[in-house]
Write a protein that holds these residues in place. Structure first.
Motif, PDB file in Angstrom:
ATOM      1  N   HIS A 194       1.453   4.779  -5.917  1.00  0.00           N
ATOM      2  CA  HIS A 194       0.302   5.044  -5.066  1.00  0.00           C
ATOM      3  C   HIS A 194      -0.971   4.622  -5.798  1.00  0.00           C
ATOM      4  O   HIS A 194      -1.146   4.945  -6.976  1.00  0.00           O
ATOM      5  CB  HIS A 194       0.205   6.534  -4.711  1.00  0.00           C
ATOM      6  N   LYS A 236      -9.653   1.940  -0.431  1.00  0.00           N
ATOM      7  CA  LYS A 236      -8.414   1.357   0.061  1.00  0.00           C
ATOM      8  C   LYS A 236      -7.259   2.116  -0.587  1.00  0.00           C
ATOM      9  O   LYS A 236      -7.309   2.417  -1.783  1.00  0.00           O
ATOM     10  CB  LYS A 236      -8.312  -0.121  -0.323  1.00  0.00           C
ATOM     11  N   TYR A 237      -6.253   2.357   0.209  1.00  0.00           N
ATOM     12  CA  TYR A 237      -5.056   3.044  -0.296  1.00  0.00           C
ATOM     13  C   TYR A 237      -3.832   2.198   0.012  1.00  0.00           C
ATOM     14  O   TYR A 237      -3.688   1.659   1.113  1.00  0.00           O
ATOM     15  CB  TYR A 237      -4.908   4.413   0.374  1.00  0.00           C
ATOM     16  N   HIS A 238      -2.982   2.045  -0.994  1.00  0.00           N
ATOM     17  CA  HIS A 238      -1.729   1.321  -0.777  1.00  0.00           C
ATOM     18  C   HIS A 238      -0.603   2.041  -1.508  1.00  0.00           C
ATOM     19  O   HIS A 238      -0.790   2.538  -2.618  1.00  0.00           O
ATOM     20  CB  HIS A 238      -1.825  -0.117  -1.289  1.00  0.00           C
ATOM     21  N   CYS A 239       0.533   2.068  -0.870  1.00  0.00           N
ATOM     22  CA  CYS A 239       1.732   2.661  -1.465  1.00  0.00           C
ATOM     23  C   CYS A 239       2.762   1.553  -1.640  1.00  0.00           C
ATOM     24  O   CYS A 239       3.204   0.946  -0.671  1.00  0.00           O
ATOM     25  CB  CYS A 239       2.280   3.762  -0.568  1.00  0.00           C
ATOM     26  N   SER A 265      -0.500  -9.782   1.297  1.00  0.00           N
ATOM     27  CA  SER A 265       0.478  -9.065   0.468  1.00  0.00           C
ATOM     28  C   SER A 265       1.346 -10.013  -0.344  1.00  0.00           C
ATOM     29  O   SER A 265       2.256  -9.565  -1.057  1.00  0.00           O
ATOM     30  CB  SER A 265       1.367  -8.197   1.363  1.00  0.00           C
ATOM     31  N   ALA A 325       0.978  -1.985  -5.885  1.00  0.00           N
ATOM     32  CA  ALA A 325      -0.329  -1.539  -5.378  1.00  0.00           C
ATOM     33  C   ALA A 325      -1.410  -1.601  -6.452  1.00  0.00           C
ATOM     34  O   ALA A 325      -2.505  -2.133  -6.225  1.00  0.00           O
ATOM     35  CB  ALA A 325      -0.207  -0.123  -4.814  1.00  0.00           C
ATOM     36  N   ILE A 364      -2.925  -4.541   5.622  1.00  0.00           N
ATOM     37  CA  ILE A 364      -2.133  -4.293   4.419  1.00  0.00           C
ATOM     38  C   ILE A 364      -2.379  -2.900   3.854  1.00  0.00           C
ATOM     39  O   ILE A 364      -1.452  -2.220   3.418  1.00  0.00           O
ATOM     40  CB  ILE A 364      -2.450  -5.364   3.354  1.00  0.00           C
ATOM     41  N   ASN A 365      -3.638  -2.472   3.849  1.00  0.00           N
ATOM     42  CA  ASN A 365      -4.004  -1.201   3.243  1.00  0.00           C
ATOM     43  C   ASN A 365      -4.518  -0.220   4.285  1.00  0.00           C
ATOM     44  O   ASN A 365      -5.045  -0.618   5.324  1.00  0.00           O
ATOM     45  CB  ASN A 365      -5.104  -1.415   2.203  1.00  0.00           C
ATOM     46  N   GLU A 366      -4.387   1.057   3.987  1.00  0.00           N
ATOM     47  CA  GLU A 366      -5.134   2.066   4.730  1.00  0.00           C
ATOM     48  C   GLU A 366      -6.540   2.142   4.133  1.00  0.00           C
ATOM     49  O   GLU A 366      -6.719   1.920   2.920  1.00  0.00           O
ATOM     50  CB  GLU A 366      -4.448   3.422   4.617  1.00  0.00           C
ATOM     51  N   ASP A 369     -12.448  -8.742   0.334  1.00  0.00           N
ATOM     52  CA  ASP A 369     -11.018  -9.079   0.268  1.00  0.00           C
ATOM     53  C   ASP A 369     -10.758 -10.472  -0.317  1.00  0.00           C
ATOM     54  O   ASP A 369     -10.099 -11.311   0.307  1.00  0.00           O
ATOM     55  CB  ASP A 369     -10.381  -8.967   1.658  1.00  0.00           C
TER      56      ASP A 369
END
Length: 283
Positions: free
Chosen positions: A81, A40-43, A127, A47, A24-26, A208
């Motif tokens: 972001h 964790k990064y999410h766009c 997600s 997010a 789901i995330n980078e 998580d």
């Protein structure tokens, strides 16, 4: 974008290295001098909310069992972001000592109780949104906040048809007959093998989360769905906080929730398992 967001809080030069972090995330390891962070990064439009709810979950776990989850430091968001900045954990091989520690500490967490099933707000599993409305019984909670939302989502997505979905009343009646009533306890909510780490000296930590106050057999059922947990984990758990008689016969009932989640995330390859359990319990 990630470097720009981090530059607002890390004033020193830093390195940014991609690391595994799920579907789901980078995810990245941030190194600045002798400091290391996991981010964790999410766009996406949700997010920031998703990371807010994860931070709540991590904090609840650590309140119940200090040091059982990584410390979350902060959330940075800029519109669609968002970054979640956390303690970096150096994972090691999952040996038997780790399974013992995981079983014991999960059992301790499951003794952190509440007066009601649910949580003060919804959160996420993967997600997907996860409903956590307060309920006075496990049958009400499982039917209204776990099974029915995922069943309706599966219908909306074309995976199930109306006649395949049991009514809410029938689900509550059946669940009331089968599931033993226990005090609502804090559950991880998504305890598959990828959501725990061994971090050295036989110590296990969970990541998580999709927390709620629910029935502890949810976590046990999820742990049996895809493997990754050895007998020492289950023995350690039962030595610390024995499960109610017949728990092994209820595993598939609790697994229904996670199979529905996977049906909605990944499609019809999970429908056969979902239908088998629906027919077994709800006719």
């Amino acid at each position: 974008m990630i470097r720009n967001l981090l530059a607002d809080i890390i004033r020193e030069p830093f390195d940014l290295t991609p690391v595994p972090g799920g579907d789901i995330n980078e995810a990245f390891l941030v190194t600045s001098g002798d400091q290391e962070f996991f981010i964790k990064y999410h766009c996406g439009s949700y997010a920031s909310d998703m990371f807010d709810k994860e931070l709540v979950g991590l904090d609840l776990i650590n309140k119940a069992v200090p040091g059982f989850a990584p410390q979350a430091h902060s959330i940075i968001n800029d519109g669609d972001h968002a970054l979640l900045i956390m303690e970096y954990l150096k994972a090691v091989h999952k040996g038997s000592d780790c399974g013992l520690d995981l079983g014991q500490r999960l059992a301790e967490m499951h003794q952190y109780e509440s007066e009601h099933y649910g949580l003060e707000s919804g959160n996420y599993i993967g997600s997907l949104t996860q409903k956590n409305d307060y309920a006075d019984s496990i049958s009400e909670f499982m039917a209204q906040s776990r099974f029915q939302p995922q069943l309706q989502m599966a219908r909306d997505r074309g995976y199930l048809i109306k006649s395949e979905i049991p009514s809410l009343d029938r689900m509550e009646r059946v669940l009331n007959e089968i599931i033993p009533e226990e005090k609502p306890c804090l559950v991880h909510g998504d305890l598959w093998g990828g959501n725990y780490l061994c971090v050295g000296n036989g110590k296990a930590m969970i990541i998580d989360p999709a927390v709620a106050y629910a029935h502890r057999e949810l976590d046990i059922a999820m742990s049996r769905l895809f493997g990754g947990f050895d007998d020492k984990f289950y023995n350690s758990y039962n030595d610390t906080y024995p499960l109610a008689p017949g728990w092994e016969n209820r595993i598939d009932l609790f697994q229904l929730y996670y199979l529905l989640v996977h049906l909605n995330l990944f499609g019809t390859s999970y429908k056969g398992s979902v239908m088998r359990i629906l027919r077994k319990y709800f006719g």
